[in-house]
Design a protein around this motif. Sequence first.
Motif, short mmCIF file in Angstrom:
data_model
loop_
_atom_site.label_atom_id
_atom_site.label_comp_id
_atom_site.label_asym_id
_atom_site.label_seq_id
_atom_site.Cartn_x
_atom_site.Cartn_y
_atom_site.Cartn_z
N ARG A 127 0.83 -1.21 0.00
CA ARG A 127 0.00 0.00 0.00
C ARG A 127 0.86 1.26 0.00
NH1 ARG A 127 -3.61 -3.50 3.01
NH2 ARG A 127 -2.37 -3.21 4.91
N GLU A 128 1.94 1.25 0.78
CA GLU A 128 2.84 2.40 0.81
C GLU A 128 3.46 2.65 -0.57
OE1 GLU A 128 6.99 3.89 3.00
OE2 GLU A 128 6.23 1.85 3.33
N THR A 129 3.88 1.59 -1.22
CA THR A 129 4.49 1.71 -2.54
C THR A 129 3.49 2.23 -3.57
OG1 THR A 129 5.97 -0.15 -2.02
CG2 THR A 129 5.71 0.43 -4.34
N LEU A 130 2.29 1.71 -3.54
CA LEU A 130 1.28 2.13 -4.52
C LEU A 130 0.80 3.56 -4.25
CD1 LEU A 130 -0.66 -1.24 -4.80
CD2 LEU A 130 1.01 -0.27 -6.40
N ASP A 131 0.83 3.98 -2.99
CA ASP A 131 0.52 5.39 -2.69
C ASP A 131 1.52 6.32 -3.36
OD1 ASP A 131 -1.69 4.76 -1.16
OD2 ASP A 131 -0.67 4.96 0.78
N VAL A 132 2.79 5.91 -3.39
CA VAL A 132 3.81 6.72 -4.04
C VAL A 132 3.57 6.78 -5.55
CG1 VAL A 132 6.29 6.93 -4.52
CG2 VAL A 132 5.51 6.28 -2.24
N ALA A 133 3.09 5.69 -6.13
CA ALA A 133 2.76 5.71 -7.55
C ALA A 133 1.68 6.75 -7.84
CB ALA A 133 2.28 4.32 -8.00
N GLU A 135 1.00 9.39 -5.97
CA GLU A 135 1.54 10.72 -5.66
C GLU A 135 2.44 11.24 -6.78
OE1 GLU A 135 3.58 10.04 -2.05
OE2 GLU A 135 1.76 9.67 -0.87
N THR A 136 3.22 10.35 -7.37
CA THR A 136 4.21 10.77 -8.37
C THR A 136 3.68 10.68 -9.79
OG1 THR A 136 5.11 8.51 -8.50
CG2 THR A 136 6.13 10.04 -6.91
#
Length: 351
Positions: A127-133, A135-136
């Motif tokens: 979930r943390e990784t996909l949140d960055v996707a 955001e960026t």
Amino acid sequence: MSRLNGTRAAFDTNDEKVNVAILGAGRIAHTMADTLVKMAADPRYADLIHPYAVAARDLGRAQAFADQWGFDQAYGSYEDLVADPAVDLVYIATPHSLHAEQAILCMKAGKNVLVEKSFTANADQARETLDVACETGMLCAEAIWTRYMPSRRIINEILDSGEIGEVKSVSANLCYPVSDKARMTDPNTAGGALLDVGVYPLNFIDMAVGADHGRAIDHMDTSMVAHESGVDAQNSTTLVYDDGVMAVSASSMVAASDRGGYVWGTKGYLVVHNINNPEGIDVYGADHRLARHVEVPEQLTGYEYEVADAANALIDGKTECEAMPHKDTVRIMELMDSIRMRWGLRFPFED
């Protein structure tokens, strides 16, 4: 932002290609390198993909890799790789425990990522990784190749046609004797059979009878035998869906299996030979007679489908691939977390 994200109109008219880089230089990285070289020489993909760069923790190793496969660039650190403005898509080929931090590093540097399975060590990291996707605005996709293969569509078409009647049960297994590999038995590298090979039968089940067909898991039972290091050496999980369909997933790193996928219906059943890379599909009637054999399309290595999907998705400005959207990655990671929780496993990398 990567130079090619959301540039479909310009990409189709200019002489551009998606520059693919590999982060890591181990065994699976060589398989991807072989794929990229073959794609660059294949008329179906030659205008889309360019094998561009590789990074390892040792420059000499990276350079040897680049020389072997004819890559343009070699980097002795991952930070140097993501600093290269020509890199468009990074394939992450390191142990599971490193995927989250490396994917985030890439995306924050404006690089799209295709992350080898298991996507991360646990669902929180996913979930943390996909949140960055989000955001960026970078593409972030899980590279579980069976999700992208033509065999997925073929299997679903057979099941949806009613040829084997109403689906009632499914079984899938994937077992290889690979416990001699250090990363497989080390809790700190997210070792164990489930995250490495068990992810395939769970995904097969999800595609064959689960979310692809509108079902949700109602409850489960699971058990495992532990390796001396504490990770799971082999395991079995029974899933019961909300309409009563049952599914059994088995995986092991200490034994070999037939790697079969079996879907049983009221009028017959379906057998998939090798769920890790389907080699053919047999359809049987209720009389156990072979009704027909279905071939799957010839492939370069099988990895080309995920690379092409990811490349096209980033050109279209997407943050996920249709074949493996973020919700599917999270659902499978949550399922594996739930299974391991029932085993009482919590490793240092999850603290």
